[in-house]
Motif scaffolding. Structure first.
Motif, PDB file in Angstrom:
ATOM      1  N   ALA A 197       8.834   8.368  10.749  1.00 50.96           N
ATOM      2  CA  ALA A 197       8.419   8.411   9.475  1.00 50.96           C
ATOM      3  C   ALA A 197       6.977   7.611   9.340  1.00 50.96           C
ATOM      4  N   GLN A 198       5.957   8.058   8.639  1.00 48.00           N
ATOM      5  CA  GLN A 198       4.804   7.624   8.281  1.00 48.00           C
ATOM      6  C   GLN A 198       4.280   7.760   6.753  1.00 48.00           C
ATOM      7  N   LYS A 199       3.514   6.955   6.450  1.00 49.13           N
ATOM      8  CA  LYS A 199       3.074   7.198   5.041  1.00 49.13           C
ATOM      9  C   LYS A 199       1.541   6.601   4.880  1.00 49.13           C
ATOM     10  N   MET A 200       0.753   7.140   4.401  1.00 46.19           N
ATOM     11  CA  MET A 200      -0.644   6.681   4.143  1.00 46.19           C
ATOM     12  C   MET A 200      -0.918   6.835   2.524  1.00 46.19           C
ATOM     13  N   PHE A 201      -1.237   5.814   2.140  1.00 45.33           N
ATOM     14  CA  PHE A 201      -1.454   5.658   0.719  1.00 45.33           C
ATOM     15  C   PHE A 201      -2.657   4.611   0.309  1.00 45.33           C
ATOM     16  N   VAL A 202      -3.522   5.370  -0.907  1.00 50.21           N
ATOM     17  CA  VAL A 202      -4.860   4.403  -1.154  1.00 50.21           C
ATOM     18  C   VAL A 202      -4.505   4.710  -2.853  1.00 50.21           C
ATOM     19  N   ARG A 203      -5.028   3.692  -3.507  1.00 51.47           N
ATOM     20  CA  ARG A 203      -5.091   3.692  -4.887  1.00 51.47           C
ATOM     21  C   ARG A 203      -6.296   2.879  -5.318  1.00 51.47           C
ATOM     22  N   TYR A 204      -7.423   3.490  -6.202  1.00 54.31           N
ATOM     23  CA  TYR A 204      -8.504   2.788  -6.692  1.00 54.31           C
ATOM     24  C   TYR A 204      -8.407   2.515  -7.939  1.00 54.31           C
ATOM     25  N   GLU A 205      -8.259   1.171  -8.331  1.00 53.91           N
ATOM     26  CA  GLU A 205      -8.205   0.338  -9.816  1.00 53.91           C
ATOM     27  C   GLU A 205      -9.675   0.415  -9.957  1.00 53.91           C
ATOM     28  N   THR A 206     -10.189   1.093 -11.173  1.00 51.20           N
ATOM     29  CA  THR A 206     -11.525   1.156 -11.663  1.00 51.20           C
ATOM     30  C   THR A 206     -11.925  -0.088 -12.365  1.00 51.20           C
ATOM     31  N   GLY A 207     -11.042  -0.789 -12.764  1.00 54.87           N
ATOM     32  CA  GLY A 207     -11.612  -2.079 -13.548  1.00 54.87           C
ATOM     33  C   GLY A 207     -11.894  -1.373 -15.094  1.00 54.87           C
ATOM     34  N   GLU A 208     -12.650  -2.271 -15.854  1.00 58.24           N
ATOM     35  CA  GLU A 208     -13.248  -1.771 -17.247  1.00 58.24           C
ATOM     36  C   GLU A 208     -14.146  -0.529 -16.644  1.00 58.24           C
ATOM     37  N   ILE A 209     -14.209   0.724 -17.260  1.00 57.82           N
ATOM     38  CA  ILE A 209     -15.087   1.631 -16.895  1.00 57.82           C
ATOM     39  C   ILE A 209     -15.820   2.153 -18.399  1.00 57.82           C
ATOM     40  N   ALA A 210     -15.132   1.481 -19.537  1.00 62.16           N
ATOM     41  CA  ALA A 210     -15.985   1.802 -20.784  1.00 62.16           C
ATOM     42  C   ALA A 210     -15.210   0.542 -21.555  1.00 62.16           C
ATOM     43  N   LYS A 211     -15.452   0.265 -22.737  1.00 67.03           N
ATOM     44  CA  LYS A 211     -14.934  -0.670 -23.518  1.00 67.03           C
ATOM     45  C   LYS A 211     -13.675  -0.424 -23.567  1.00 67.03           C
ATOM     46  N   ASP A 212     -12.803  -1.656 -23.228  1.00 68.71           N
ATOM     47  CA  ASP A 212     -11.361  -1.364 -23.108  1.00 68.71           C
ATOM     48  C   ASP A 212     -10.721  -0.365 -22.575  1.00 68.71           C
ATOM     49  N   THR A 213     -11.229   0.197 -21.713  1.00 67.69           N
ATOM     50  CA  THR A 213     -10.993   1.544 -20.974  1.00 67.69           C
ATOM     51  C   THR A 213     -10.846   1.289 -19.595  1.00 67.69           C
ATOM     52  N   TYR A 214      -9.390   1.549 -18.851  1.00 66.28           N
ATOM     53  CA  TYR A 214      -9.205   1.279 -17.377  1.00 66.28           C
ATOM     54  C   TYR A 214      -8.429   2.432 -16.979  1.00 66.28           C
ATOM     55  N   ALA A 215      -8.570   2.463 -15.448  1.00 69.91           N
ATOM     56  CA  ALA A 215      -7.909   3.718 -14.799  1.00 69.91           C
ATOM     57  C   ALA A 215      -7.555   3.331 -13.515  1.00 69.91           C
ATOM     58  N   TRP A 216      -6.741   4.212 -13.049  1.00 66.77           N
ATOM     59  CA  TRP A 216      -6.589   4.010 -11.382  1.00 66.77           C
ATOM     60  C   TRP A 216      -6.179   5.663 -10.734  1.00 66.77           C
ATOM     61  N   PHE A 217      -6.489   5.806  -9.733  1.00 69.18           N
ATOM     62  CA  PHE A 217      -6.205   7.114  -9.059  1.00 69.18           C
ATOM     63  C   PHE A 217      -5.668   6.909  -7.774  1.00 69.18           C
ATOM     64  N   SER A 218      -4.815   7.591  -7.322  1.00 67.85           N
ATOM     65  CA  SER A 218      -4.030   7.374  -5.877  1.00 67.85           C
ATOM     66  C   SER A 218      -3.846   8.677  -5.122  1.00 67.85           C
TER      67      SER A 218
END
Length: 784
Positions: free
Chosen positions: A189-210
């Motif tokens: 068994a193996q798993k590779m995972f990555v998630r990027y948290e953008t922080g505030e990319i516009a006023k009161d707007t936040y996102a993540w991608f994984s």
């Protein structure tokens, strides 16, 4: 290895002692161990202050499972819930079962609702459905809200007879961050995972991608090739009084299945599910070749949601899209001689490039000569084959044919495709009535989906050497479409005073189903599966003792007739009724600084239970069953019981959690196959959990143990799966303050079924899958 231990049930006095100890701890440590509110919410699993039983997973429950496991596994310690999967990692939908209060979610039963961020998952069945693990990566799961019985009136599911599981995704973080995670475990068994948290990319707007990719083999003979790739993203934004949330996920999985075994087979060899790892060249044996028992699924899911405040009125609306396609594979030990094949050439099924659409099976071809002409076995020959299913007839045995006879077999594909489009809209209007607050809420759920299902048969190119098949099918057995349209509307009024909260609501489902035969061989049909007006109501009363409340709730639940019923030609649609359930919860709930606890009594009357009745077939799998057989209502189920849970924060570094379930589920108004008064197979009368979690400085550790009582494997109550006890252990360290470039490094070891208990796990179709053995996984997570 522990083998087939018969464990004595936990005594009711144990629960009383635990409660007594908790109250003593509450008194003794209250002054010296006051917790911050946020910390209490983090460990609490007791749930919301509502008029029905509900629980919520805690952070420690997530730690008890590795990153390789599916999101379903984290709810197994909650009262009333039993999750069984084919292996520790949950990499086989075929062998996944969920049981709550006698209601089942398995291959052929859909009685428990699932939602993702409150949005319907589109049924949970194997053929064309999807459970929560298809939508969410474990690292992106925030919590799971479990309503064991009556549930929230706004829940979007038309299969929630026995409660609802709502899987909630994490929100984006406020700071920019990159997270890398690697997990290695037993069974390759193996798993590779990555998630990027953008922080505030516009006023009161936040996102993540994984993005993640994982793989493992099976635990039985290490021949499976399981893979899963997953992409997900989420964005949240606020502008004035408007909040926006959007989510997307893509999931692509290839799973090689586990097989169910009988009780006798388990006793004979508890480490083998009867699927094989080596290709023998004998089709009758190779029908159980594991790599030919496969589930392939691709899911794409997205939603966008808006919430806006208009003074005292809050409106929430979302639209969603889901596309599912996949395949289920088997290796029948013959080639089908198909009627009306459109050629004058005998056995044209054996010639590449010929495809028959529709028609029916005339006979089966087992061996051919060098010219491709079907052969018959030698008169009087007795087969020496003994595996599987107790042996085979002479027609399957190569020893019963002349020298040079060639075996032939098929690779059978069942193709699934579903496209769903839907929307939800809700409003909540809060007003004051004297010194009380009144909340009138209502909403609508609409969904339109079209599901296609077809089945084709491919000739195995050379049955002597392997299971590789001709890409052009020799027979497309059937091709059908199932459009389904669902509308649900609800209205509820909640009146809240100083010492009580009362609610009353109504809802109704309108469901229209159709079946279209794309070959025109059977009649197209359509039915309506509307519900009556469904009532719900409840009361929560504050007792006057700080943190102690009592509650009572009643709800009429409904499960529409599924399109799977229309698949079967023998289903007498005019005689079939939707499944219904009347749920009653009575309980007490306590929330304190040191102790949180709940105790619930429930009573459920389940009527019009739908069950698939297969046509008569020989021993083993009837690969030609096609659309034969039918669904019938076979009476119902009465369930009653007690669910209890308690969490004690003993001191800053140690917490103890326990849950206990007593459940009595019996068949009512049964048939010959489901006798009245018999216990519902697969349901446990008693379950109990004890979990201890410790943390100090940068170190964490925990041990959780679950005991499951005996369960019947069959509705006749003649076969019993022994009680079992499984323990999960984790330990880890968090290394932080590593400088400007690295925020922290987290290392964690997880060992599931630590004492290697041998047991029967999921039960479906009146047989059972073997429970997974001890499985270890190690995770390293780096945050930048």
């Amino acid at each position: 290895m522990v083998r087939n231990n018969k464990l004595l049930p936990f005594q009711y006095s144990s629960l009383g002692m635990l409660v007594a100890a908790a109250l003593y701890a509450q008194h003794s440590f209250a002054q010296e161990n006051v917790q911050e509110e946020a910390e209490i919410e983090e460990i609490s699993v007791i749930g919301k202050s509502v008029s029905y039983a509900n629980n919520q997973t805690s952070e420690t429950m997530l730690l008890q499972q590795s990153s390789l496991t599916s999101v379903l596994s984290v709810i197994d310690n909650l009262p009333g819930v039993l999750i069984n999967e084919g292996d520790t990692f949950g990499t086989d939908d075929w062998s996944t079962t969920v049981s709550i209060r006698g209601f089942q979610l398995s291959q052929d039963e859909q009685q428990i609702g699932i939602t993702v961020d409150g949005i319907a998952n589109g049924n949970s069945n194997y053929g064309g459905g999807a459970k929560a693990n298809r939508y969410i990566d474990t690292e992106n799961l925030s919590t799971v809200e479990v309503s064991q019985g009556t549930s929230d009136i706004a829940s979007r599911s038309n299969e929630a007879l026995g409660g609802t599981l709502n899987f909630v995704t994490i929100d984006p973080g406020a700071e920019e961050q990159m997270i890398f995670s690697t997990t290695l475990g037993d069974f390759d068994a193996q798993k590779m995972f990555v998630r990027y948290e953008t922080g505030e990319i516009a006023k009161d707007t936040y996102a993540w991608f994984s993005v993640s990719s994982s793989s493992n083999t099976d635990w039985v003979n290490q021949s499976a090739e399981n893979t899963r790739d997953h992409i997900a993203a989420k964005i949240v934004s606020s502008y004035g009084d408007t909040d926006l949330t959007a989510y997307f996920s893509w999931d692509d999985a290839h799973e090689d299945n586990y097989q169910r075994v009988s009780l006798d087979q388990f006793v004979q060899n508890p480490d083998w599910d009867r699927l094989t790892s080596e290709w023998t060249g004998i089709p009758y044996v190779d029908q159980l070749y594991r790599k030919g028992w496969s589930t392939l699924r691709e899911n794409r899911f997205a939603y966008i949601e808006l919430e806006h405040e208009f003074g005292s009125v809050v409106v929430n609306a979302n639209a969603y899209y889901h596309y599912n396609e996949g395949r289920g594979d088997w290796i029948p030990q013959y080639v089908v001689d198909v009627e009306a094949d459109g050629t004058s050439q005998p056995n044209s099924e054996l010639v590449s490039g010929n495809t028959v659409e529709g028609g029916s099976a005339l006979s089966q071809i087992f061996f051919v000569d060098a010219s491709g002409v079907a052969l018959s076995p030698t008169d009087g020959c007795v087969s020496s084959i003994t595996f599987p299913y107790g042996g085979a007839g002479a027609e399957y045995d190569p020893a019963c044919y002349a020298s040079g006879a060639l075996p032939v077999s098929s690779y059978r594909h069942t193709h699934y495709e579903k496209e769903r489009i839907g929307f939800n809209a809700d409003f909540s209007w809060i007003a004051q009535i004297n010194d009380m607050q009144n909340n009138l809420r209502g909403g609508i759920w609409y969904e339109d989906y079209d599901r296609n299902e077809s089945r084709d048969w491919h000739k195995v190119i050379d049955s002597r050497t392997g299971y590789e098949y001709d890409n052009t099918p020799y027979w497309v057995q059937y091709d059908r479409s199932f459009p389904v349209e669902t509308t649900m509307m609800y209205l509820e009024n909640i009146l809240e005073g100083d010492m009580f909260t009362a609610r009353f609501g109504v809802k109704q489902f309108y469901v229209d189903l159709e079946r279209s035969d794309n070959f025109g061989e059977t009649e197209n049909v359509s039915i309506s599966s509307d519900s009556d007006v469904l009532l719900s109501g409840g009361l929560v009363v504050q007792t006057g003792l700080d943190g102690l409340e009592v509650f009572a709730g009643y709800a009429e639940n409904f499960a529409a007739i599924k399109d799977t019923v229309l698949e079967r030609d023998s289903s007498q649609l005019g005689d079939i009724s939707p499944e219904t359930a009347e749920n009653l919860d009575l309980g007490v709930r306590y929330t304190g600084d040191i102790v949180t606890a709940s105790l619930t009594y429930y009573s459920i009357k389940f009527e019009n239970r739908l069950t698939f009745i297969a046509p008569d077939s020989p021993e083993g799998i009837d690969f030609l069953i096609g659309t034969n057989g039918g669904y019938v209502n076979v009476g119902g189920i009465d369930s009653s019981g007690i669910e209890a849970s308690i969490n004690i924060q003993v001191h800053d570094n140690l917490s103890v959690y326990g849950s206990f379930t007593k459940n009595d589920s019996e068949y009512t108004d049964g048939s010959i196959d489901y006798p009245v008064g018999n216990t519902v197979f697969g349901s446990a009368e008693h379950m109990a959990v004890i979990s201890v979690d410790w943390n100090r400085n940068n170190y964490i550790a925990g041990l959780s143990t679950k005991w499951v009582d005996e369960r019947f494997i069959d509705a006749a109550n003649t076969q019993v799966a022994d009680a079992y006890l499984v323990s999960d252990f984790y330990a880890g360290v968090i290394i932080d303050d590593l400088g400007e470039s690295v925020d922290s490094i987290e290392l964690r070891l997880t060992v599931n079924n630590m004492f290697d208990e041998s047991y029967l796990g999921g039960i479906s179709g009146q047989s059972a899958w073997i429970g997974a053995p001890r499985t270890a996984a190690f995770n390293a997570m780096v945050k930048f």
